[in-house]
Scaffold this active site. Structure first.
Site, mmCIF file in Angstrom:
data_model
loop_
_atom_site.group_PDB
_atom_site.id
_atom_site.type_symbol
_atom_site.label_atom_id
_atom_site.label_comp_id
_atom_site.label_asym_id
_atom_site.label_seq_id
_atom_site.Cartn_x
_atom_site.Cartn_y
_atom_site.Cartn_z
ATOM 1 N N LYS A 95 -0.794 -13.397 -3.687
ATOM 2 C CA LYS A 95 -2.012 -13.003 -4.396
ATOM 3 C C LYS A 95 -2.199 -13.782 -5.710
ATOM 4 C CE LYS A 95 -2.303 -8.286 -2.538
ATOM 5 N NZ LYS A 95 -2.404 -6.848 -2.921
ATOM 6 N N PHE A 100 -10.834 1.725 -6.420
ATOM 7 C CA PHE A 100 -10.345 0.430 -6.915
ATOM 8 C C PHE A 100 -10.909 -0.757 -6.140
ATOM 9 C CE2 PHE A 100 -7.128 2.096 -3.936
ATOM 10 C CZ PHE A 100 -7.076 1.058 -3.011
ATOM 11 N N ARG A 157 7.060 -6.227 4.992
ATOM 12 C CA ARG A 157 6.725 -5.139 4.067
ATOM 13 C C ARG A 157 7.961 -4.649 3.311
ATOM 14 N NH1 ARG A 157 1.558 -3.296 4.224
ATOM 15 N NH2 ARG A 157 2.090 -1.198 3.547
ATOM 16 N N THR A 210 3.880 -0.667 -2.862
ATOM 17 C CA THR A 210 2.634 -1.155 -3.472
ATOM 18 C C THR A 210 2.724 -1.163 -5.001
ATOM 19 O OG1 THR A 210 1.455 -0.119 -1.627
ATOM 20 C CG2 THR A 210 0.126 -0.807 -3.512
ATOM 21 N N ARG A 218 7.780 -7.222 -5.125
ATOM 22 C CA ARG A 218 6.962 -6.489 -6.090
ATOM 23 C C ARG A 218 7.783 -5.971 -7.266
ATOM 24 N NH1 ARG A 218 3.283 -3.820 -1.343
ATOM 25 N NH2 ARG A 218 1.505 -5.250 -1.467
ATOM 26 N N ASN A 271 -0.219 -7.031 -7.527
ATOM 27 C CA ASN A 271 1.118 -6.809 -6.979
ATOM 28 C C ASN A 271 1.644 -7.939 -6.107
ATOM 29 O OD1 ASN A 271 -0.477 -6.299 -4.811
ATOM 30 N ND2 ASN A 271 0.237 -4.225 -4.437
ATOM 31 N N HIS A 330 0.497 -9.504 -0.186
ATOM 32 C CA HIS A 330 -0.061 -8.607 0.828
ATOM 33 C C HIS A 330 0.654 -8.874 2.132
ATOM 34 C CE1 HIS A 330 -2.847 -6.789 3.749
ATOM 35 N NE2 HIS A 330 -2.656 -7.906 4.434
ATOM 36 N N GLU A 387 -5.933 -9.710 11.031
ATOM 37 C CA GLU A 387 -5.845 -10.479 9.788
ATOM 38 C C GLU A 387 -5.489 -11.945 10.045
ATOM 39 O OE1 GLU A 387 -3.227 -8.226 7.229
ATOM 40 O OE2 GLU A 387 -4.638 -6.535 7.153
HETATM 41 P P1 ATP Z 1 -1.392 -4.698 0.847
HETATM 42 O O1 ATP Z 1 -2.417 -4.122 1.801
HETATM 43 O O2 ATP Z 1 -2.005 -5.586 -0.219
HETATM 44 O O3 ATP Z 1 -0.202 -5.305 1.516
HETATM 45 P P2 ATP Z 1 -0.385 -2.082 0.486
HETATM 46 O O4 ATP Z 1 -0.562 -1.935 1.967
HETATM 47 O O5 ATP Z 1 0.951 -1.821 -0.106
HETATM 48 O O6 ATP Z 1 -0.781 -3.508 -0.003
HETATM 49 P P3 ATP Z 1 -2.872 -0.653 0.233
HETATM 50 O O7 ATP Z 1 -2.865 0.797 0.072
HETATM 51 O O8 ATP Z 1 -3.245 -1.252 1.562
HETATM 52 O O9 ATP Z 1 -1.459 -1.215 -0.261
HETATM 53 O O10 ATP Z 1 -3.841 -1.253 -0.885
HETATM 54 C C1 ATP Z 1 -4.295 -2.576 -0.787
HETATM 55 C C2 ATP Z 1 -4.226 -3.228 -2.141
HETATM 56 O O11 ATP Z 1 -5.162 -2.590 -3.010
HETATM 57 C C3 ATP Z 1 -2.884 -3.086 -2.884
HETATM 58 O O12 ATP Z 1 -1.946 -4.054 -2.512
HETATM 59 C C4 ATP Z 1 -3.318 -3.270 -4.319
HETATM 60 O O13 ATP Z 1 -3.489 -4.636 -4.645
HETATM 61 C C5 ATP Z 1 -4.657 -2.574 -4.336
HETATM 62 N N1 ATP Z 1 -4.515 -1.188 -4.773
HETATM 63 C C6 ATP Z 1 -4.034 -0.160 -4.051
HETATM 64 N N2 ATP Z 1 -4.019 0.980 -4.768
HETATM 65 C C7 ATP Z 1 -4.521 0.651 -5.979
HETATM 66 C C8 ATP Z 1 -4.781 1.372 -7.182
HETATM 67 N N3 ATP Z 1 -4.543 2.666 -7.260
HETATM 68 N N4 ATP Z 1 -5.296 0.691 -8.238
HETATM 69 C C9 ATP Z 1 -5.565 -0.631 -8.151
HETATM 70 N N5 ATP Z 1 -5.349 -1.362 -7.057
HETATM 71 C C10 ATP Z 1 -4.831 -0.743 -5.998
HETATM 72 MG MG MG Z 2 -2.400 -2.463 3.038
#
Ligand code: ATP
Ligand code: MG
Length: 137
Positions: A9, A57, A85, A91, A102, A112, A115, A126
Site C-alpha cells: 500500500k 472509512f 494474511r 488489520t 503490520r 497498514n 492488503h 482480485e
Molecule cells: P485488507 O483487506 O486491506 O487486506 P483487512 O482484510 O485486514 O485488510 P478490511 O476489514 O478488509 O481489513 O478493511 C480493508 C482496509 O480498510 C484495511 O486494510 C484498512 O486499510 C482499511 N480500514 C479498515 N478498517 C478501518 C478503520 N476503522 N479506519 C480506517 N481504515 C480502515
Molecule cells: Mg479485507
C-alpha cells in the site's frame, strides 16, 4: 497450488519498504509470480474495495489508496491465502503479532502497509481485477 492477490500500500511504497515486505512473504515460502507498480485511480480503488462502500472509512480508504503508487503482486504457495494474511498480521497494527508486516511497518489501522485477499473467491476476483491472462504464467 494456491494464489492470492497482494497489494503493497501507499504508506509502504512511499517509505521505500517494498523489498522488506516482499522478503517477509518469500521467507514464509510464498513466491512472487506477477508484479507491477501502478498508480490507482479513484474509480479503480473504489471498485476494488466495493464491499466497504457503506463503511465510514470508505472515502478515507480510497483517498489513501490513490495517494501514492502501489505494488500489485500475485503470490503463490501452499495455502497462500491464509499464509499471506498470517504474514501481514491483524488489520490494526496495535493488534498485530510480533514479526508480522503490520506490526513492523504499519502506521495505523488505515495506513497498514499491505492488503491480501481474504478467501478463494476474493483471490480469484482480485487477481482478475488487476492482471490479464497474459501476465499470469
Ligand atoms: P485488507 O483487506 O486491506 O487486506 P483487512 O482484510 O485486514 O485488510 P478490511 O476489514 O478488509 O481489513 O478493511 C480493508 C482496509 O480498510 C484495511 O486494510 C484498512 O486499510 C482499511 N480500514 C479498515 N478498517 C478501518 C478503520 N476503522 N479506519 C480506517 N481504515 C480502515
Ligand atoms: Mg479485507
Amino acid at each position: 497450488i494456491e494464489r492470492t492477490l497482494s497489494i503493497i500500500k501507499p504508506d509502504a511504497t512511499k517509505r521505500n519498504l517494498t523489498g522488506k515486505i516482499v522478503a517477509k512473504f518469500e521467507e514464509a515460502g510464498l513466491r512472487v509470480v506477477a508484479s507491477k507498480r501502478v498508480q490507482l485511480t479513484a474509480a479503480q480503488a473504489g471498485e476494488f474495495y466495493a464491499e466497504h462502500k457503506e463503511r465510514p472509512f470508505f472515502g478515507e480508504l480510497v483517498a489513501f489508496m490513490i495517494s501514492e503508487p502501489v505494488v500489485l503482486q500475485v503470490l503463490e504457495g501452499e495455502g497462500a491465502i491464509a499464509k499471506n494474511r498470517e504474514v501481514m498480521g491483524a488489520t490494526d497494527p496495535a493488534q498485530a503479532a510480533e514479526g508480522t508486516i503490520r506490526k513492523e511497518f504499519a502506521l495505523s489501522k488505515g495506513e497498514n502497509s499491505a492488503h491480501g485477499s481474504d478467501s478463494e473467491a476474493a483471490a480469484a476476483r482480485e487477481i482478475a481485477f488487476f492482471f490479464s491472462g497474459l501476465e499470469l504464467v
